[in-house]
Scaffold this motif. Structure first.
Motif, PDB file in Angstrom:
ATOM      1  N   UNK A 196      65.871  35.136  43.381  1.00 27.08           N
ATOM      2  CA  UNK A 196      64.997  34.031  43.796  1.00 27.08           C
ATOM      3  C   UNK A 196      65.617  32.693  43.378  1.00 27.08           C
ATOM      4  N   UNK A 197      64.960  31.615  43.770  1.00 25.22           N
ATOM      5  CA  UNK A 197      65.559  30.293  43.559  1.00 25.22           C
ATOM      6  C   UNK A 197      65.653  29.936  42.072  1.00 25.22           C
ATOM      7  N   UNK A 224      76.725  29.647  34.028  1.00 28.28           N
ATOM      8  CA  UNK A 224      78.151  29.414  34.276  1.00 28.28           C
ATOM      9  C   UNK A 224      78.580  28.071  33.701  1.00 28.28           C
ATOM     10  N   UNK A 225      77.757  27.035  33.907  1.00 27.29           N
ATOM     11  CA  UNK A 225      78.071  25.719  33.333  1.00 27.29           C
ATOM     12  C   UNK A 225      78.201  25.808  31.816  1.00 27.29           C
ATOM     13  N   UNK A 266      69.182  29.134  39.883  1.00 27.10           N
ATOM     14  CA  UNK A 266      69.389  28.008  38.961  1.00 27.10           C
ATOM     15  C   UNK A 266      69.822  28.502  37.582  1.00 27.10           C
ATOM     16  N   UNK A 267      69.171  29.563  37.092  1.00 28.94           N
ATOM     17  CA  UNK A 267      69.567  30.126  35.793  1.00 28.94           C
ATOM     18  C   UNK A 267      71.011  30.613  35.817  1.00 28.94           C
ATOM     19  N   UNK A 268      71.403  31.256  36.899  1.00 27.16           N
ATOM     20  CA  UNK A 268      72.761  31.789  37.040  1.00 27.16           C
ATOM     21  C   UNK A 268      73.800  30.668  36.965  1.00 27.16           C
ATOM     22  N   UNK A 277      76.374  35.434  26.798  1.00 28.09           N
ATOM     23  CA  UNK A 277      75.463  34.846  25.805  1.00 28.09           C
ATOM     24  C   UNK A 277      74.356  34.039  26.476  1.00 28.09           C
ATOM     25  N   UNK A 278      74.588  33.661  27.715  1.00 29.49           N
ATOM     26  CA  UNK A 278      73.617  32.854  28.448  1.00 29.49           C
ATOM     27  C   UNK A 278      72.895  33.675  29.524  1.00 29.49           C
ATOM     28  N   UNK A 279      72.998  35.011  29.411  1.00 31.41           N
ATOM     29  CA  UNK A 279      72.218  35.877  30.276  1.00 31.41           C
ATOM     30  C   UNK A 279      72.776  36.103  31.658  1.00 31.41           C
ATOM     31  N   UNK A 280      74.110  36.146  31.780  1.00 33.14           N
ATOM     32  CA  UNK A 280      74.728  36.364  33.090  1.00 33.14           C
ATOM     33  C   UNK A 280      75.902  37.320  32.969  1.00 33.14           C
ATOM     34  N   UNK A 281      75.964  38.266  33.894  1.00 29.03           N
ATOM     35  CA  UNK A 281      77.134  39.130  34.032  1.00 29.03           C
ATOM     36  C   UNK A 281      77.821  38.844  35.356  1.00 29.03           C
ATOM     37  N   UNK A 282      79.101  38.563  35.312  1.00 24.39           N
ATOM     38  CA  UNK A 282      79.914  38.475  36.518  1.00 24.39           C
ATOM     39  C   UNK A 282      81.359  38.678  36.122  1.00 24.39           C
TER      40      UNK A 282
END
Length: 431
Positions: A409-410, A420-421, A414-416, A388-393
């Protein structure tokens, strides 16, 4: 959801079988699989148009980002010539060029001969069979055992599975494979009896992936290399995950100046584009297979030294140079380290963070430090929430894996980490 997506999900549930997957849950009526259809840089897009950072580099394979123009072009140019030709009894220019470039990373050493195969498991399988056959036909027939490290993972083919230290994956198959003993440290290895029967020691250098991103102590690999040389034991390095820049150098063994007897490569070899593997071998071992037909290495795959795979791999190695990947990587590694520490300090649910270069793990536990019950599958749920926050892992038990393409990139780092947070808070609540 459009009709095409609905049909794709229906086909998948009715006809496909996914790896490491509880299929009864996957095919349940309420489960809606995420259909990935596009990629650009470190971003993936699903069938509904949602975009996600590829936080585990498409299972630890992608290096320079998706849809990279240089690798795309190399594959298309090769496709216009020929897609595949047999490597059994024939050759082609790109295989030799790729083998020469791989040997160039270890210039001045014996590690110069490459045997190509299809994936990480087969790269390991080759090394094991080569090690045993070499011993058998070079007056060392009693050396037929291997030593591996507890909680390790080296692949799923039968020989590689014998090395597996994760009981859930391998306990039912272990008795069918090679004889293997497991240790937790070099000190335990040194204390083993019967070292004269050991053909080789296998390890993921610097960091174990499937063991919840377990980082080895500094100097451990150098000590292991010195001891195996002293004992006449082959050192087999599994760099399927750690190779091609993941740890901050092209190969993890280069951090401590170690040259193994066998170096097993896959995943990032083609930049994450095509299945291809390589087992690099010391020339003196290769020479032990020379002679009559009875000494040949009778092993191979239909797609060994794939023309398309070689083209992609060569292009990927060029991108490392053209984009100065390693020069640009160090600030990213430092930023990732800082962000991981901030997460650890900012959340009572984060028990530990572990990092080696661009490989990291965030271990979640209860606020009193006790592990969550495995049945709760907390790590898995947090990873689903991260979408929901734009991350797949993916998680390994309750350790969230952070292993994006090196091209990230940097701002994307930060977005990644923010994703997770947020996912941890969504699933477990505030501090």
């Amino acid at each position: 959801m459009d009709e095409m997506s609905r049909q794709a999900i229906s086909d998948d549930k009715e006809f496909c079988w996914h790896p490491f997957t509880r299929q009864s849950e996957w095919t349940a009526a309420e489960h809606e699989p995420l259909m990935l259809v596009k990629g650009e840089g470190v971003w993936l897009e699903d069938a509904e148009g949602n975009r996600y950072i590829d936080g585990n580099a498409s299972i630890w394979t992608n290096v320079h980002g998706h849809n990279h123009p240089a690798i795309n072009t190399a594959i298309k140019q090769q496709l216009d010539q020929v897609a595949h030709t047999s490597y059994l009894g024939f050759a082609h220019p790109k295989a030799g060029e790729l083998a020469r470039k791989l040997a160039g990373f270890f210039e001045g050493t014996e590690l110069k001969r490459t045997f190509f195969s299809d994936d990480g498991s087969t790269a390991i399988e080759c090394a094991l069979k080569m090690a045993i056959q070499y011993r058998l036909q070079n007056q060392e027939a009693d050396r037929t055992e291997f030593v591996a490290f507890i909680n390790c993972y080296h692949g799923d083919t039968m020989g590689a599975a014998s090395l597996g230290g994760v009981d859930a994956f391998f306990s039912r198959f272990r008795k069918f494979g090679f004889p293997v003993r497991f240790v937790t440290s070099v000190e335990e290895l040194k204390a083993l009896e019967g070292l004269e029967r050991v053909a080789g020691v296998v390890i993921e250098p610097m960091v174990q992936g499937v063991n919840q991103i377990h980082v080895w102590p500094e100097g451990m690999l150098r000590e292991l290399r010195d001891f195996t040389e002293e004992q006449g034991i082959f050192l087999i390095l599994d760099e399927v995950m750690t190779g091609f820049g993941r740890t901050g150098k092209m190969f993890a063994c280069q951090h401590e100046g170690v040259v193994p007897d066998f170096l097993c490569l896959a995943k990032g070899l083609t930049g994450g584009y095509l299945p291809m593997a390589a087992t690099m071998v010391r020339e003196s071992i290769y020479e032990g297979f020379l002679g009559g037909a009875e000494r040949a290495f009778y092993y191979g795959h239909s797609y060994t030294a794939s023309q398309l795979g070689c083209a992609a791999a060569l292009a990927s190695l060029e991108v490392f140079e053209q984009e100065r990947t390693f020069e640009n990587l160090q600030p990213k590694i430092s930023l990732l380290q800082e962000a991981l520490q901030e997460i650890k300090q900012g959340s009572a649910w984060v028990w530990d963070v572990r990092q080696c270069g661009m490989v990291a793990g965030i271990e979640l536990r209860q606020q009193d430090g006790a592990p969550f019950e495995p049945a709760e599958r907390v790590g898995e749920k947090v990873c689903v929430a991260a979408r929901k926050h734009g991350l797949l892992t993916r998680a390994i038990l309750d350790t969230i894996v952070v292993m994006p393409p090196l091209a990230i990139n940097e701002d994307e780092i930060k977005l990644m980490l923010k994703a997770i947070e947020a996912a941890i808070t969504d699933e477990l609540g505030e501090k």
